[in-house]
Design a protein around this motif. Structure first.
Motif, PDB file in Angstrom:
ATOM      1  N   ILE A  68     -53.154  20.033 -32.510  1.00  0.00           N
ATOM      2  CA  ILE A  68     -52.422  18.755 -32.501  1.00  0.00           C
ATOM      3  C   ILE A  68     -51.975  18.418 -31.085  1.00  0.00           C
ATOM      4  N   SER A  69     -51.445  19.403 -30.395  1.00  0.00           N
ATOM      5  CA  SER A  69     -50.959  19.188 -29.031  1.00  0.00           C
ATOM      6  C   SER A  69     -52.114  18.975 -28.050  1.00  0.00           C
ATOM      7  N   ARG A  70     -53.113  19.825 -28.125  1.00  0.00           N
ATOM      8  CA  ARG A  70     -54.224  19.791 -27.163  1.00  0.00           C
ATOM      9  C   ARG A  70     -55.043  18.513 -27.235  1.00  0.00           C
ATOM     10  N   PHE A  71     -55.292  18.032 -28.459  1.00  0.00           N
ATOM     11  CA  PHE A  71     -56.167  16.873 -28.636  1.00  0.00           C
ATOM     12  C   PHE A  71     -55.418  15.567 -28.905  1.00  0.00           C
ATOM     13  N   GLY A  72     -54.089  15.595 -28.868  1.00  0.00           N
ATOM     14  CA  GLY A  72     -53.306  14.363 -29.031  1.00  0.00           C
ATOM     15  C   GLY A  72     -53.297  13.803 -30.435  1.00  0.00           C
ATOM     16  N   TYR A  73     -53.484  14.663 -31.429  1.00  0.00           N
ATOM     17  CA  TYR A  73     -53.503  14.188 -32.815  1.00  0.00           C
ATOM     18  C   TYR A  73     -52.178  13.560 -33.219  1.00  0.00           C
ATOM     19  N   TYR A  74     -51.101  13.909 -32.535  1.00  0.00           N
ATOM     20  CA  TYR A  74     -49.780  13.364 -32.852  1.00  0.00           C
ATOM     21  C   TYR A  74     -49.721  11.847 -32.644  1.00  0.00           C
ATOM     22  N   ALA A  75     -50.567  11.304 -31.796  1.00  0.00           N
ATOM     23  CA  ALA A  75     -50.570   9.862 -31.525  1.00  0.00           C
ATOM     24  C   ALA A  75     -51.603   9.115 -32.363  1.00  0.00           C
ATOM     25  N   GLN A  76     -52.550   9.831 -32.901  1.00  0.00           N
ATOM     26  CA  GLN A  76     -53.669   9.204 -33.596  1.00  0.00           C
ATOM     27  C   GLN A  76     -53.240   8.402 -34.819  1.00  0.00           C
ATOM     28  N   GLY A  77     -52.340   8.951 -35.595  1.00  0.00           N
ATOM     29  CA  GLY A  77     -51.926   8.284 -36.822  1.00  0.00           C
ATOM     30  C   GLY A  77     -51.278   6.940 -36.578  1.00  0.00           C
ATOM     31  N   SER A  78     -50.350   6.890 -35.626  1.00  0.00           N
ATOM     32  CA  SER A  78     -49.673   5.616 -35.363  1.00  0.00           C
ATOM     33  C   SER A  78     -50.648   4.588 -34.790  1.00  0.00           C
ATOM     34  N   PHE A  79     -51.600   5.045 -33.985  1.00  0.00           N
ATOM     35  CA  PHE A  79     -52.609   4.147 -33.436  1.00  0.00           C
ATOM     36  C   PHE A  79     -53.474   3.566 -34.557  1.00  0.00           C
ATOM     37  N   PHE A  80     -53.876   4.429 -35.493  1.00  0.00           N
ATOM     38  CA  PHE A  80     -54.671   3.989 -36.636  1.00  0.00           C
ATOM     39  C   PHE A  80     -53.892   2.989 -37.492  1.00  0.00           C
ATOM     40  N   LEU A  81     -52.628   3.290 -37.784  1.00  0.00           N
ATOM     41  CA  LEU A  81     -51.804   2.402 -38.605  1.00  0.00           C
ATOM     42  C   LEU A  81     -51.630   1.042 -37.932  1.00  0.00           C
ATOM     43  N   GLU A  82     -51.465   1.050 -36.619  1.00  0.00           N
ATOM     44  CA  GLU A  82     -51.351  -0.199 -35.861  1.00  0.00           C
ATOM     45  C   GLU A  82     -52.641  -1.006 -35.966  1.00  0.00           C
ATOM     46  N   GLY A  83     -53.768  -0.323 -35.885  1.00  0.00           N
ATOM     47  CA  GLY A  83     -55.057  -0.997 -36.010  1.00  0.00           C
ATOM     48  C   GLY A  83     -55.267  -1.606 -37.382  1.00  0.00           C
ATOM     49  N   MET A  84     -54.905  -0.877 -38.416  1.00  0.00           N
ATOM     50  CA  MET A  84     -55.037  -1.406 -39.781  1.00  0.00           C
ATOM     51  C   MET A  84     -54.205  -2.674 -39.944  1.00  0.00           C
ATOM     52  N   LYS A  85     -53.011  -2.654 -39.387  1.00  0.00           N
ATOM     53  CA  LYS A  85     -52.106  -3.803 -39.499  1.00  0.00           C
ATOM     54  C   LYS A  85     -52.629  -4.998 -38.700  1.00  0.00           C
ATOM     55  N   ASN A  86     -53.026  -4.760 -37.453  1.00  0.00           N
ATOM     56  CA  ASN A  86     -53.445  -5.859 -36.582  1.00  0.00           C
ATOM     57  C   ASN A  86     -54.843  -6.386 -36.881  1.00  0.00           C
ATOM     58  N   ALA A  87     -55.770  -5.499 -37.183  1.00  0.00           N
ATOM     59  CA  ALA A  87     -57.153  -5.932 -37.392  1.00  0.00           C
ATOM     60  C   ALA A  87     -57.410  -6.405 -38.812  1.00  0.00           C
TER      61      ALA A  87
END
Length: 109
Positions: A68-87
């Protein structure tokens, strides 16, 4: 039993990953003035959660935390949720990473 079979046998993981596979979500972020792209492993059809599949050598807390730390998985979820909302105008309740071991017995979490 391979990884795909192990995921199918895990009821919750199988449900989370049952959406449209590898569909790109593209949107323009007005705040940063940048085009954004998200390509989750599973785009939910009739669920309230998005999800993505992650492979790890071992399924223990330390190995998962390191990934999670090495690959930045902690940010992936919020980015995905933002995309679902905006797109797509879809507000999901959350996002979950599904982890599977790369070697037998391919435990899923």
């Amino acid at each position: 039993v391979g990884m795909a079979d192990a995921i199918k046998e895990h009821a919750y993981a199988a449900e989370l990953l049952s959406g449209v596979v590898e569909l790109s979500i593209v949107w323009f972020d007005a705040e940063t003035r940048l085009w954004c792209l998200s390509r989750p492993d599973s785009l939910p059809l009739d669920q309230t959660f998005g999800s993505d599949l992650k492979c790890v050598a071992e399924i223990d807390d330390v190995s998962i935390g390191r990934s999670i730390s090495r690959f930045g998985y902690y940010a992936q979820g919020s980015f995905f949720l933002e995309g679902m909302k905006n797109a797509l105008g879809i507000n999901l309740d959350g996002f979950a990473n599904v982890f599977v071991e790369t070697s037998e017995p391919h435990c899923v979490r």
